[in-house]
Design a protein around this motif. Sequence first.
Motif, PDB file in Angstrom:
ATOM      1  N   LEU A  29       0.821  -1.204   0.000  1.00 46.17           N
ATOM      2  CA  LEU A  29       0.000   0.000   0.000  1.00 46.17           C
ATOM      3  C   LEU A  29       0.855   1.255   0.000  1.00 46.17           C
ATOM      4  O   LEU A  29       0.562   2.216  -0.692  1.00 46.17           O
ATOM      5  N   ARG A  30       1.919   1.242   0.801  1.00 52.94           N
ATOM      6  CA  ARG A  30       2.795   2.416   0.850  1.00 52.94           C
ATOM      7  C   ARG A  30       3.458   2.651  -0.506  1.00 52.94           C
ATOM      8  O   ARG A  30       3.584   3.777  -0.949  1.00 52.94           O
ATOM      9  N   GLN A  31       3.859   1.587  -1.189  1.00 54.83           N
ATOM     10  CA  GLN A  31       4.539   1.718  -2.477  1.00 54.83           C
ATOM     11  C   GLN A  31       3.597   2.187  -3.573  1.00 54.83           C
ATOM     12  O   GLN A  31       3.993   2.903  -4.473  1.00 54.83           O
ATOM     13  N   ARG A  32       2.348   1.776  -3.513  1.00 56.39           N
ATOM     14  CA  ARG A  32       1.415   2.055  -4.599  1.00 56.39           C
ATOM     15  C   ARG A  32       0.439   3.178  -4.300  1.00 56.39           C
ATOM     16  O   ARG A  32      -0.408   3.488  -5.121  1.00 56.39           O
ATOM     17  N   SER A  33       0.542   3.757  -3.113  1.00 54.18           N
ATOM     18  CA  SER A  33      -0.446   4.766  -2.749  1.00 54.18           C
ATOM     19  C   SER A  33      -0.300   6.006  -3.618  1.00 54.18           C
ATOM     20  O   SER A  33       0.789   6.369  -4.017  1.00 54.18           O
ATOM     21  N   ASN A  34      -1.425   6.612  -3.889  1.00 54.86           N
ATOM     22  CA  ASN A  34      -1.411   7.862  -4.640  1.00 54.86           C
ATOM     23  C   ASN A  34      -1.581   9.001  -3.649  1.00 54.86           C
ATOM     24  O   ASN A  34      -1.316   8.853  -2.469  1.00 54.86           O
ATOM     25  N   SER A  35      -2.048  10.127  -4.102  1.00 57.86           N
ATOM     26  CA  SER A  35      -2.165  11.281  -3.217  1.00 57.86           C
ATOM     27  C   SER A  35      -3.235  11.099  -2.140  1.00 57.86           C
ATOM     28  O   SER A  35      -3.271  11.834  -1.175  1.00 57.86           O
ATOM     29  N   THR A  36      -4.113  10.111  -2.295  1.00 55.94           N
ATOM     30  CA  THR A  36      -5.133   9.847  -1.299  1.00 55.94           C
ATOM     31  C   THR A  36      -4.550   8.907  -0.254  1.00 55.94           C
ATOM     32  O   THR A  36      -4.379   7.736  -0.500  1.00 55.94           O
ATOM     33  N   CYS A  37      -4.244   9.445   0.899  1.00 56.89           N
ATOM     34  CA  CYS A  37      -3.664   8.644   1.973  1.00 56.89           C
ATOM     35  C   CYS A  37      -4.765   7.931   2.741  1.00 56.89           C
ATOM     36  O   CYS A  37      -5.905   8.382   2.779  1.00 56.89           O
ATOM     37  N   MET A  38      -4.383   6.855   3.371  1.00 58.61           N
ATOM     38  CA  MET A  38      -5.316   6.120   4.213  1.00 58.61           C
ATOM     39  C   MET A  38      -4.904   6.319   5.658  1.00 58.61           C
ATOM     40  O   MET A  38      -3.733   6.155   6.001  1.00 58.61           O
ATOM     41  N   CYS A  39      -5.864   6.631   6.499  1.00 57.98           N
ATOM     42  CA  CYS A  39      -5.569   6.777   7.922  1.00 57.98           C
ATOM     43  C   CYS A  39      -5.389   5.378   8.522  1.00 57.98           C
ATOM     44  O   CYS A  39      -5.800   4.377   7.922  1.00 57.98           O
ATOM     45  N   PRO A  40      -4.784   5.281   9.696  1.00 59.86           N
ATOM     46  CA  PRO A  40      -4.566   3.962  10.316  1.00 59.86           C
ATOM     47  C   PRO A  40      -5.860   3.165  10.495  1.00 59.86           C
ATOM     48  O   PRO A  40      -5.860   1.949  10.319  1.00 59.86           O
ATOM     49  N   HIS A  41      -6.971   3.841  10.802  1.00 60.16           N
ATOM     50  CA  HIS A  41      -8.255   3.148  10.951  1.00 60.16           C
ATOM     51  C   HIS A  41      -8.673   2.497   9.637  1.00 60.16           C
ATOM     52  O   HIS A  41      -9.103   1.339   9.610  1.00 60.16           O
ATOM     53  N   ASP A  42      -8.555   3.218   8.528  1.00 61.66           N
ATOM     54  CA  ASP A  42      -8.912   2.685   7.217  1.00 61.66           C
ATOM     55  C   ASP A  42      -8.003   1.517   6.834  1.00 61.66           C
ATOM     56  O   ASP A  42      -8.466   0.502   6.319  1.00 61.66           O
ATOM     57  N   LEU A  43      -6.723   1.670   7.094  1.00 63.53           N
ATOM     58  CA  LEU A  43      -5.764   0.610   6.798  1.00 63.53           C
ATOM     59  C   LEU A  43      -6.101  -0.639   7.610  1.00 63.53           C
ATOM     60  O   LEU A  43      -6.056  -1.754   7.083  1.00 63.53           O
ATOM     61  N   ALA A  44      -6.482  -0.465   8.867  1.00 65.63           N
ATOM     62  CA  ALA A  44      -6.837  -1.604   9.718  1.00 65.63           C
ATOM     63  C   ALA A  44      -8.060  -2.335   9.171  1.00 65.63           C
ATOM     64  O   ALA A  44      -8.111  -3.571   9.182  1.00 65.63           O
ATOM     65  N   ILE A  45      -9.050  -1.592   8.687  1.00 65.09           N
ATOM     66  CA  ILE A  45     -10.231  -2.218   8.078  1.00 65.09           C
ATOM     67  C   ILE A  45      -9.807  -3.057   6.879  1.00 65.09           C
ATOM     68  O   ILE A  45     -10.195  -4.218   6.747  1.00 65.09           O
ATOM     69  N   CYS A  46      -9.005  -2.480   6.013  1.00 68.42           N
ATOM     70  CA  CYS A  46      -8.551  -3.199   4.822  1.00 68.42           C
ATOM     71  C   CYS A  46      -7.730  -4.429   5.190  1.00 68.42           C
ATOM     72  O   CYS A  46      -7.880  -5.487   4.577  1.00 68.42           O
ATOM     73  N   GLU A  47      -6.881  -4.311   6.188  1.00 67.32           N
ATOM     74  CA  GLU A  47      -6.067  -5.450   6.624  1.00 67.32           C
ATOM     75  C   GLU A  47      -6.940  -6.578   7.167  1.00 67.32           C
ATOM     76  O   GLU A  47      -6.692  -7.756   6.872  1.00 67.32           O
ATOM     77  N   ARG A  48      -7.964  -6.231   7.964  1.00 61.65           N
ATOM     78  CA  ARG A  48      -8.839  -7.275   8.510  1.00 61.65           C
ATOM     79  C   ARG A  48      -9.610  -7.984   7.396  1.00 61.65           C
ATOM     80  O   ARG A  48      -9.766  -9.209   7.429  1.00 61.65           O
ATOM     81  N   VAL A  49     -10.085  -7.232   6.419  1.00 63.19           N
ATOM     82  CA  VAL A  49     -10.799  -7.847   5.292  1.00 63.19           C
ATOM     83  C   VAL A  49      -9.847  -8.722   4.494  1.00 63.19           C
ATOM     84  O   VAL A  49     -10.180  -9.867   4.143  1.00 63.19           O
ATOM     85  N   PHE A  50      -8.651  -8.222   4.215  1.00 65.07           N
ATOM     86  CA  PHE A  50      -7.629  -9.001   3.512  1.00 65.07           C
ATOM     87  C   PHE A  50      -7.354 -10.305   4.260  1.00 65.07           C
ATOM     88  O   PHE A  50      -7.354 -11.389   3.676  1.00 65.07           O
ATOM     89  N   ASP A  51      -7.153 -10.211   5.565  1.00 64.45           N
ATOM     90  CA  ASP A  51      -6.860 -11.376   6.393  1.00 64.45           C
ATOM     91  C   ASP A  51      -8.008 -12.371   6.351  1.00 64.45           C
ATOM     92  O   ASP A  51      -7.801 -13.577   6.227  1.00 64.45           O
ATOM     93  N   GLN A  52      -9.253 -11.881   6.439  1.00 61.78           N
ATOM     94  CA  GLN A  52     -10.414 -12.764   6.429  1.00 61.78           C
ATOM     95  C   GLN A  52     -10.557 -13.492   5.099  1.00 61.78           C
ATOM     96  O   GLN A  52     -10.814 -14.687   5.065  1.00 61.78           O
ATOM     97  N   VAL A  53     -10.386 -12.774   4.001  1.00 59.64           N
ATOM     98  CA  VAL A  53     -10.517 -13.410   2.686  1.00 59.64           C
ATOM     99  C   VAL A  53      -9.394 -14.424   2.482  1.00 59.64           C
ATOM    100  O   VAL A  53      -9.630 -15.517   1.963  1.00 59.64           O
ATOM    101  N   CYS A  54      -8.184 -14.100   2.913  1.00 56.97           N
ATOM    102  CA  CYS A  54      -7.080 -15.073   2.829  1.00 56.97           C
ATOM    103  C   CYS A  54      -7.425 -16.335   3.613  1.00 56.97           C
ATOM    104  O   CYS A  54      -7.216 -17.453   3.125  1.00 56.97           O
TER     105      CYS A  54
END
Length: 101
Positions: A29-54
């Motif tokens: 995410l850090r390497q591919r992020s554009n000008s729209t940053c994600m706050c830690p809360h948003d990143l945590a949501i995405c990580e939990r969804v990623f983890d669940q789907v995996c």
Amino acid sequence: MNSPSPLRFISKGPLQARAAGLERFAKMLRQRSNSTCMCPHDLAICERVFDQVCADENLDPLDPDAEILAEMVVAIFRNAHTGERELLEAVRSHRRRAAGT
């Protein structure tokens, strides 16, 4: 100076693989992020969804397919699916359609 993660020196058991996968997720995410940053809360949501789907799909978080999944999670999140349940369902739905089931 960032020191290497201690997980890099431990054999990859399930817990270490998950931690390494989440570390890879955040790094991607850090390497591919554009000008729209994600706050830690948003990143945590995405990580939990990623983890669940995996976990649901028995997908190794270090597998190249997991990187594609991570990109998909973030793309769907950025398209207004900001609730965790809504995001999880949208990702699952998209993956089912892509698999043709």
